[in-house]
Design a protein around this motif. Structure first.
Motif, PDB file in Angstrom:
ATOM      1  N   GLN A  35      48.792  93.579  13.332  1.00  0.00           N
ATOM      2  CA  GLN A  35      48.603  92.156  14.206  1.00  0.00           C
ATOM      3  C   GLN A  35      49.120  90.633  14.219  1.00  0.00           C
ATOM      4  N   LEU A  36      50.519  90.630  14.943  1.00  0.00           N
ATOM      5  CA  LEU A  36      50.649  89.268  14.826  1.00  0.00           C
ATOM      6  C   LEU A  36      50.421  88.391  15.668  1.00  0.00           C
ATOM      7  N   SER A  37      50.503  87.030  16.343  1.00  0.00           N
ATOM      8  CA  SER A  37      50.397  86.788  17.020  1.00  0.00           C
ATOM      9  C   SER A  37      50.645  84.679  17.003  1.00  0.00           C
ATOM     10  N   CYS A  38      52.073  84.817  16.915  1.00  0.00           N
ATOM     11  CA  CYS A  38      52.112  83.053  17.236  1.00  0.00           C
ATOM     12  C   CYS A  38      52.331  82.848  18.457  1.00  0.00           C
ATOM     13  N   GLY A  39      53.299  81.226  18.439  1.00  0.00           N
ATOM     14  CA  GLY A  39      53.791  80.229  19.496  1.00  0.00           C
ATOM     15  C   GLY A  39      53.879  79.259  19.555  1.00  0.00           C
ATOM     16  N   PHE A  40      54.491  78.611  20.571  1.00  0.00           N
ATOM     17  CA  PHE A  40      54.841  76.799  19.978  1.00  0.00           C
ATOM     18  C   PHE A  40      53.974  76.261  21.486  1.00  0.00           C
ATOM     19  N   ARG A  41      53.205  77.122  22.283  1.00  0.00           N
ATOM     20  CA  ARG A  41      52.652  76.734  23.323  1.00  0.00           C
ATOM     21  C   ARG A  41      51.104  76.826  23.752  1.00  0.00           C
ATOM     22  N   LEU A  42      50.580  76.959  22.301  1.00  0.00           N
ATOM     23  CA  LEU A  42      49.242  77.955  22.845  1.00  0.00           C
ATOM     24  C   LEU A  42      48.785  77.634  20.737  1.00  0.00           C
ATOM     25  N   THR A  43      47.495  76.844  20.278  1.00  0.00           N
ATOM     26  CA  THR A  43      47.078  76.587  19.285  1.00  0.00           C
ATOM     27  C   THR A  43      46.207  77.841  19.154  1.00  0.00           C
ATOM     28  N   GLN A  44      46.219  78.321  18.152  1.00  0.00           N
ATOM     29  CA  GLN A  44      45.259  79.234  17.902  1.00  0.00           C
ATOM     30  C   GLN A  44      45.062  78.845  16.136  1.00  0.00           C
ATOM     31  N   ASP A  45      44.476  79.919  16.095  1.00  0.00           N
ATOM     32  CA  ASP A  45      43.239  79.405  14.528  1.00  0.00           C
ATOM     33  C   ASP A  45      44.583  79.953  13.442  1.00  0.00           C
ATOM     34  N   ASP A  46      45.400  79.722  12.631  1.00  0.00           N
ATOM     35  CA  ASP A  46      46.072  79.832  11.933  1.00  0.00           C
ATOM     36  C   ASP A  46      45.496  80.934  10.918  1.00  0.00           C
ATOM     37  N   VAL A  53      62.589  82.305  27.421  1.00  0.00           N
ATOM     38  CA  VAL A  53      62.269  82.114  26.056  1.00  0.00           C
ATOM     39  C   VAL A  53      60.955  83.104  25.850  1.00  0.00           C
ATOM     40  N   ASP A  54      60.385  83.003  24.624  1.00  0.00           N
ATOM     41  CA  ASP A  54      59.108  83.353  24.702  1.00  0.00           C
ATOM     42  C   ASP A  54      58.324  82.387  24.118  1.00  0.00           C
ATOM     43  N   GLU A  55      57.010  81.667  24.696  1.00  0.00           N
ATOM     44  CA  GLU A  55      56.157  80.899  24.730  1.00  0.00           C
ATOM     45  C   GLU A  55      54.791  81.223  23.540  1.00  0.00           C
ATOM     46  N   TYR A  56      54.198  82.340  24.125  1.00  0.00           N
ATOM     47  CA  TYR A  56      53.474  82.768  22.824  1.00  0.00           C
ATOM     48  C   TYR A  56      53.619  84.202  23.262  1.00  0.00           C
ATOM     49  N   ALA A  57      53.352  84.879  21.444  1.00  0.00           N
ATOM     50  CA  ALA A  57      53.691  86.531  21.645  1.00  0.00           C
ATOM     51  C   ALA A  57      52.831  87.111  21.036  1.00  0.00           C
ATOM     52  N   MET A  58      52.365  88.333  21.037  1.00  0.00           N
ATOM     53  CA  MET A  58      51.707  88.983  19.946  1.00  0.00           C
ATOM     54  C   MET A  58      52.654  90.541  19.785  1.00  0.00           C
ATOM     55  N   GLY A  59      52.747  90.817  18.538  1.00  0.00           N
ATOM     56  CA  GLY A  59      53.407  91.720  17.819  1.00  0.00           C
ATOM     57  C   GLY A  59      52.607  93.019  17.770  1.00  0.00           C
ATOM     58  N   LEU A  60      52.486  94.203  18.080  1.00  0.00           N
ATOM     59  CA  LEU A  60      52.250  95.285  16.870  1.00  0.00           C
ATOM     60  C   LEU A  60      53.024  96.459  15.680  1.00  0.00           C
ATOM     61  N   LEU A  61      52.939  96.349  14.400  1.00  0.00           N
ATOM     62  CA  LEU A  61      53.629  97.340  13.516  1.00  0.00           C
ATOM     63  C   LEU A  61      52.647  98.090  13.176  1.00  0.00           C
ATOM     64  N   GLU A  71      57.309 101.724  13.851  1.00  0.00           N
ATOM     65  CA  GLU A  71      56.659 101.304  15.312  1.00  0.00           C
ATOM     66  C   GLU A  71      56.593  99.584  15.428  1.00  0.00           C
ATOM     67  N   VAL A  72      57.950  98.792  16.783  1.00  0.00           N
ATOM     68  CA  VAL A  72      57.286  97.737  16.329  1.00  0.00           C
ATOM     69  C   VAL A  72      57.132  97.461  18.229  1.00  0.00           C
ATOM     70  N   THR A  73      55.729  96.933  18.846  1.00  0.00           N
ATOM     71  CA  THR A  73      55.235  97.167  19.415  1.00  0.00           C
ATOM     72  C   THR A  73      55.544  95.624  19.976  1.00  0.00           C
ATOM     73  N   GLY A  74      54.822  94.801  21.512  1.00  0.00           N
ATOM     74  CA  GLY A  74      54.520  93.516  21.903  1.00  0.00           C
ATOM     75  C   GLY A  74      54.961  92.809  23.217  1.00  0.00           C
ATOM     76  N   LEU A  75      54.038  92.219  23.449  1.00  0.00           N
ATOM     77  CA  LEU A  75      53.735  91.213  24.423  1.00  0.00           C
ATOM     78  C   LEU A  75      54.169  89.589  25.079  1.00  0.00           C
ATOM     79  N   ALA A  76      55.017  89.060  25.844  1.00  0.00           N
ATOM     80  CA  ALA A  76      54.832  87.381  24.870  1.00  0.00           C
ATOM     81  C   ALA A  76      54.812  86.996  26.778  1.00  0.00           C
ATOM     82  N   ARG A  77      53.945  85.922  26.778  1.00  0.00           N
ATOM     83  CA  ARG A  77      54.134  84.727  27.813  1.00  0.00           C
ATOM     84  C   ARG A  77      55.601  84.059  27.872  1.00  0.00           C
ATOM     85  N   LEU A  78      56.938  85.088  28.336  1.00  0.00           N
ATOM     86  CA  LEU A  78      57.575  83.772  28.667  1.00  0.00           C
ATOM     87  C   LEU A  78      57.820  82.784  29.261  1.00  0.00           C
TER      88      LEU A  78
END
Length: 336
Positions: free
Chosen positions: A232-243, A215-223, A202-209
């Protein structure tokens, strides 16, 4: 085997790879091509590359080039990886291999038809830290794996935003850095279940488009992955998070505060994995990398040229990751 490398594009990542080839044991820089002859000449002078071209076609026609490193913008990967294969050149192509799984299948078919090596340049998979992490999961160091939490997210500068915010250039955080998160989560499931390649059930997710471009600026996915593992995955190029990477099992957890894809770990040095057993004290595991990551990548290609695929990054592995990225982008509504 000593590989004579041709660089197809002359951007920032190409410069990092060129420096890696200079440090490698089995590679030399033979040529570079850019859309501008002047830019190619400047790049060649910087790295003492003997030949430079103002067109990609000229580089592919160079008989003194054995392997091509493709680092163009994402949407150009498929075209030039295919053309390189058709020219009889071995191919190392930056991640993601293409923009969609369908395009990736065409690139792989070209490699098969022309009997050349092809690898997607997920250099983090070759880092000793990643290999040690995989070993710890495989040997049951924290029991049965139940959950994975992976983040790779940053606030890009203005120059990068121009590319990352443009859908025509394959923009968005999922393709740019979410591909690492997806790859790592799938790797954990593969090690936990003993399977060579896995895909999420299964793959679900939400993003700030971006409201203007989609374009997805930052997004989260759930697999939901094989082994009943939730990621739980979190990524983005418009939001700094702790890698970070966190893996939770029935007997404890593994934590990587600085994953192998961070810039600092591209050079030789020490990184850390923290193993915390259930009810016990954290143990810091040091991992030493004696070779730069891009040099390691160039040597890895040379080592496996005859196999046409690399064991950590097979074509099946690439396709599984690309299909997962397609599903994640669809889930967040990319391009609607």
């Amino acid at each position: 085997m000593n590989l004579r490398w041709g660089l197809l594009a002359a951007g920032t990542i190409a410069a990092e790879f060129a420096a890696g080839v200079e440090e490698s044991k089995h590679g030399t820089l033979a040529a570079v091509a850019a859309r501008s002859a002047g830019r190619a000449a400047e790049f060649a002078a910087r790295f003492d590359i003997p030949r430079c071209y103002g067109s990609y076609e000229d580089l592919l026609a160079d008989p003194g080039v054995d392997a091509v490193y493709v680092s163009t913008p994402h949407p150009m990967h498929a075209e030039w990886a295919i053309r390189a294969a058709e020219a009889g050149k071995h191919v190392l192509c930056e991640k993601p291999l293409t923009v969609t799984a369908g395009e990736a299948e065409k690139v792989i078919d070209a490699a098969k038809r022309n009997d050349v090596f092809l690898m997607e340049a997920f250099m983090y998979r070759l880092h000793p830290q990643t290999r040690r992490l995989a070993e710890l999961v495989s040997c049951g160091a924290i029991g049965e794996i139940r959950a994975v939490d992976v983040t790779f997210s940053y606030a890009s500068g203005d120059a990068e935003v121009a590319r990352l915010a443009d859908p025509a250039l394959g923009g968005g955080g999922i393709l740019d850095v979410g591909c690492y998160c997806t790859s790592l989560a799938r790797l954990v499931s593969q090690c936990a279940t003993g399977q060579d390649v896995v895909e999420p059930e299964e793959v679900t997710g939400l993003a700030r488009l971006d409201p203007a471009t989609g374009v997805d600026e930052y997004a989260m996915g759930l697999l939901r992955l094989p082994g009943d593992i939730i990621a739980q995955l979190s990524c983005g190029f418009r939001l700094t998070q702790d890698d970070h990477i966190r893996i939770y099992g029935t007997g404890g957890q593994l934590s990587v505060p600085r994953p192998a894809w961070v810039h600092a770990l591209r050079k030789p040095g020490t990184s850390h994995i923290v193993l915390t057993p259930e009810g016990g004290e954290p143990e810091v595991i040091e991992v030493e990398a004696t070779q730069g990551l891009f040099a390691r990548e160039a040597d890895h290609v040379a080592t496996h040229i005859a196999d046409r695929q690399a064991p950590e990054l097979t074509w099946a592995e690439t396709l599984a990751n690309m299909r997962t990225l397609d599903r994640w982008r669809e889930a967040v509504g990319y391009g609607r």
